[in-house]
Design a protein around this motif. Structure first.
Motif, mmCIF file in Angstrom:
data_model
loop_
_atom_site.group_PDB
_atom_site.id
_atom_site.type_symbol
_atom_site.label_atom_id
_atom_site.label_comp_id
_atom_site.label_asym_id
_atom_site.label_seq_id
_atom_site.Cartn_x
_atom_site.Cartn_y
_atom_site.Cartn_z
ATOM 1 N N PHE A 199 0.999 -1.059 0.199
ATOM 2 C CA PHE A 199 -0.137 -0.116 -0.067
ATOM 3 C C PHE A 199 0.799 1.251 0.051
ATOM 4 C CE2 PHE A 199 -2.652 -3.341 1.649
ATOM 5 C CZ PHE A 199 -3.789 -2.907 1.046
ATOM 6 N N GLN A 200 0.609 2.255 -1.045
ATOM 7 C CA GLN A 200 1.353 3.482 -0.861
ATOM 8 C C GLN A 200 0.409 4.484 -1.108
ATOM 9 O OE1 GLN A 200 4.443 3.073 -3.681
ATOM 10 N NE2 GLN A 200 5.685 4.884 -2.967
ATOM 11 N N ALA A 201 0.508 5.718 -0.805
ATOM 12 C CA ALA A 201 -0.237 7.022 -0.885
ATOM 13 C C ALA A 201 0.719 8.117 -1.305
ATOM 14 C CB ALA A 201 -0.723 7.254 0.556
ATOM 15 N N GLY A 202 -0.132 8.903 -2.092
ATOM 16 C CA GLY A 202 0.515 10.248 -2.675
ATOM 17 C C GLY A 202 -0.292 11.417 -2.354
ATOM 18 N N GLU A 203 0.084 12.540 -2.128
ATOM 19 C CA GLU A 203 -0.576 13.726 -1.511
ATOM 20 C C GLU A 203 -1.227 14.171 -2.821
ATOM 21 O OE1 GLU A 203 2.099 16.242 0.429
ATOM 22 O OE2 GLU A 203 2.543 15.045 2.045
ATOM 23 N N THR A 204 -1.005 14.231 -3.624
ATOM 24 C CA THR A 204 -1.547 14.874 -5.161
ATOM 25 C C THR A 204 -1.585 13.658 -6.245
ATOM 26 O OG1 THR A 204 0.703 15.624 -5.982
ATOM 27 C CG2 THR A 204 -0.747 17.036 -4.494
ATOM 28 N N PRO A 205 -2.421 14.089 -7.337
ATOM 29 C CA PRO A 205 -2.354 13.174 -8.360
ATOM 30 C C PRO A 205 -0.974 13.143 -9.098
ATOM 31 C CG PRO A 205 -4.410 14.665 -8.206
ATOM 32 C CD PRO A 205 -3.443 15.031 -7.350
ATOM 33 N N GLU A 206 -0.347 14.264 -9.206
ATOM 34 C CA GLU A 206 1.178 14.335 -9.767
ATOM 35 C C GLU A 206 1.915 13.309 -9.104
ATOM 36 O OE1 GLU A 206 -0.918 16.959 -9.082
ATOM 37 O OE2 GLU A 206 -1.538 17.665 -10.917
ATOM 38 N N GLN A 207 2.131 13.390 -8.074
ATOM 39 C CA GLN A 207 2.955 12.635 -7.034
ATOM 40 C C GLN A 207 2.357 11.202 -7.161
ATOM 41 O OE1 GLN A 207 2.985 13.339 -2.858
ATOM 42 N NE2 GLN A 207 4.723 12.041 -2.621
ATOM 43 N N CYS A 208 1.529 10.827 -7.420
ATOM 44 C CA CYS A 208 0.867 9.536 -7.654
ATOM 45 C C CYS A 208 1.212 8.794 -8.926
ATOM 46 C CB CYS A 208 -0.714 9.175 -7.575
ATOM 47 S SG CYS A 208 -1.260 9.533 -5.851
ATOM 48 N N ARG A 209 1.260 9.838 -10.074
ATOM 49 C CA ARG A 209 1.562 9.686 -11.496
ATOM 50 C C ARG A 209 3.140 9.351 -11.354
ATOM 51 N NH1 ARG A 209 3.228 11.212 -16.404
ATOM 52 N NH2 ARG A 209 1.851 10.376 -18.019
ATOM 53 N N LYS A 210 3.837 10.197 -10.701
ATOM 54 C CA LYS A 210 5.427 9.976 -10.510
ATOM 55 C C LYS A 210 5.730 8.536 -9.958
ATOM 56 C CE LYS A 210 9.237 12.678 -9.289
ATOM 57 N NZ LYS A 210 9.943 13.687 -8.483
ATOM 58 N N ILE A 211 5.097 8.337 -9.082
ATOM 59 C CA ILE A 211 5.407 7.085 -8.487
ATOM 60 C C ILE A 211 5.398 5.626 -9.330
ATOM 61 C CG2 ILE A 211 4.629 5.377 -6.787
ATOM 62 C CD1 ILE A 211 3.719 7.535 -4.801
ATOM 63 N N LEU A 212 4.186 6.008 -10.072
ATOM 64 C CA LEU A 212 3.842 4.809 -11.110
ATOM 65 C C LEU A 212 4.706 4.610 -12.521
ATOM 66 C CD1 LEU A 212 0.325 4.166 -11.194
ATOM 67 C CD2 LEU A 212 2.023 2.887 -10.152
ATOM 68 N N LYS A 213 5.038 6.090 -12.793
ATOM 69 C CA LYS A 213 6.156 6.418 -13.956
ATOM 70 C C LYS A 213 7.327 5.862 -13.704
ATOM 71 C CE LYS A 213 7.494 10.283 -16.908
ATOM 72 N NZ LYS A 213 7.552 11.713 -16.990
ATOM 73 N N GLN A 214 7.896 5.771 -12.561
ATOM 74 C CA GLN A 214 9.144 5.056 -12.164
ATOM 75 C C GLN A 214 9.180 3.726 -12.661
ATOM 76 O OE1 GLN A 214 10.031 5.994 -8.129
ATOM 77 N NE2 GLN A 214 10.108 8.093 -8.275
ATOM 78 N N LYS A 215 7.972 3.007 -12.594
ATOM 79 C CA LYS A 215 8.044 1.579 -12.920
ATOM 80 C C LYS A 215 7.451 1.588 -14.555
ATOM 81 C CE LYS A 215 7.480 -0.471 -8.569
ATOM 82 N NZ LYS A 215 8.663 -1.422 -8.714
ATOM 83 N N GLY A 216 7.374 2.881 -15.127
ATOM 84 C CA GLY A 216 6.868 2.777 -16.512
ATOM 85 C C GLY A 216 5.373 2.416 -16.705
#
Length: 261
Positions: A199-216
Motif C-alpha cells: 500500500f502506498q499513498a500520494g498527496e497529489t495526483p501528480e505525485q501518484c503518477r510520478k510513483i508509477l512512472k518510475q516503473k513505466g
C-alpha cells in the motif's frame, strides 16, 4: 496362502454363504455387521494416516500456485488487472485486499490519493489467481458496508508506548456509503513489475503518477484518473439537471398561480 475372507454385506451374505446363512441367519448377520464396521474403521484409519497437517496443506497450496505461476511466466502469461476504487481506508477492505493477494501470490499494490478520493489497485499474477481476485473485488466484496451489512466497524487499537503498559482504545471506522470499485482494464504482460503487494499513498495526483512512472506504468494512473473525472462530470451533469428541473417546476407553479388570479 489362505484365501481372503469374502467381502460380505447385508445384501449379499445369503448369496455368498448359501446354506450356512439359512441355518443361523442372526449369527451370520452379526458377523456381517462386524465385518462392515471393521472395514469402516480401517478406512478411517488410512484416511487419518494420510491426512496432511496445517503446515503441509499450506505448503501444498503454495506449491500448486507457484507451479501455475511458473508455467504462466514461461508462456509469457502474467495477467494484469487494473481497478478504480474510491476509498480503501477502512481496515476491513485493506485486510481483504492484502490477505487474498498473499494467498494467491499476487503482486502489485494499492496507490491512494485521498485528496481526490481516488485509489488505483494493480494486480499481477497467474490467470487463475487474477480471475479469483477480480471476482473478490467486483462481486464478493461489499464496498459500502461490512460483511454483515453494518455501517460502523469497531476495532481495538494499541495506544501505549511500552510493552508492559500497553493501553487499548475502541476506534470506530465508518464505511463510505458512496464507495465503489470498477474494473478498468485486464490484460497480459511479459513480466511482473512489482516484487510484492503493498500500500502506498500520494498527496497529489501528480505525485501518484510520478510513483508509477518510475516503473513505466504512468498510463495506469491516467486510466484511473479518466474514470474518476468521468464520474465527477456525470455527477455534475446530474446536479445541474436537477437544478434546472427545480427552476422549471418553480416557474410552472408561478404560471399556474398567476393564471388562477
Amino acid at each position: 496362502i489362505p484365501a481372503p475372507e469374502p467381502r460380505l454385506t447385508l445384501q449379499n451374505f445369503i448369496k455368498v454363504l448359501g446354506d450356512q446363512a439359512f441355518l443361523d441367519p442372526s449369527k451370520y448377520e452379526q458377523k456381517v455387521v462386524a465385518q462392515i464396521q471393521a472395514r469402516q474403521a480401517a478406512h478411517e484409519q488410512r484416511n487419518q494416516e494420510r491426512k496432511l497437517t496445517k503446515e503441509q496443506r499450506a505448503a501444498k497450496v503454495d506449491s500448486k500456485l507457484q507451479t501455475r505461476d511458473d508455467s504462466a511466466v514461461a508462456k509469457a502469461q502474467v495477467h494484469v488487472a487494473l481497478f478504480f476504487v474510491k476509498n480503501v481506508s477502512h481496515p476491513y477492505h485493506r485486510t481483504k485486499l492484502d490477505l487474498n493477494a498473499r494467498q494467491w501470490k499476487i503482486t502489485g499494490g494499492v496507490l491512494e490519493c485521498p485528496s481526490i478520493s481516488t485509489c488505483c489497485v494493480i494486480c499481477e499474477g497467474a490467470p487463475q489467481s487474477i480471475a479469483k481476485y477480480i471476482r473478490l473485488l467486483t462481486v464478493r466484496m461489499n464496498w459500502t458496508s461490512g460483511p454483515d451489512g453494518e455501517e460502523v466497524d469497531t476495532t481495538m487499537e494499541d495506544n501505549g508506548e511500552g510493552e508492559e503498559d500497553k493501553d487499548t482504545e475502541t476506534v470506530q471506522h465508518k464505511f463510505d456509503p458512496t464507495n465503489r470499485c470498477e474494473l478498468i482494464w485486464q490484460g497480459m504482460a511479459t513480466k511482473r513489475n512489482f516484487a510484492h503487494f503493498s500500500f502506498q499513498a500520494g498527496e497529489t495526483p501528480e505525485q501518484c503518477r510520478k510513483i508509477l512512472k518510475q516503473k513505466g506504468l504512468a498510463n495506469y494512473w491516467d486510466q484511473v484518473m479518466q474514470i474518476g473525472s468521468h464520474n465527477e462530470v456525470s455527477l455534475g451533469l446530474k446536479l445541474a439537471q436537477s437544478d434546472d428541473d427545480e427552476e422549471e417546476s418553480a416557474a410552472e407553479r408561478e404560471d399556474v398561480e398567476m393564471a388562477e388570479d
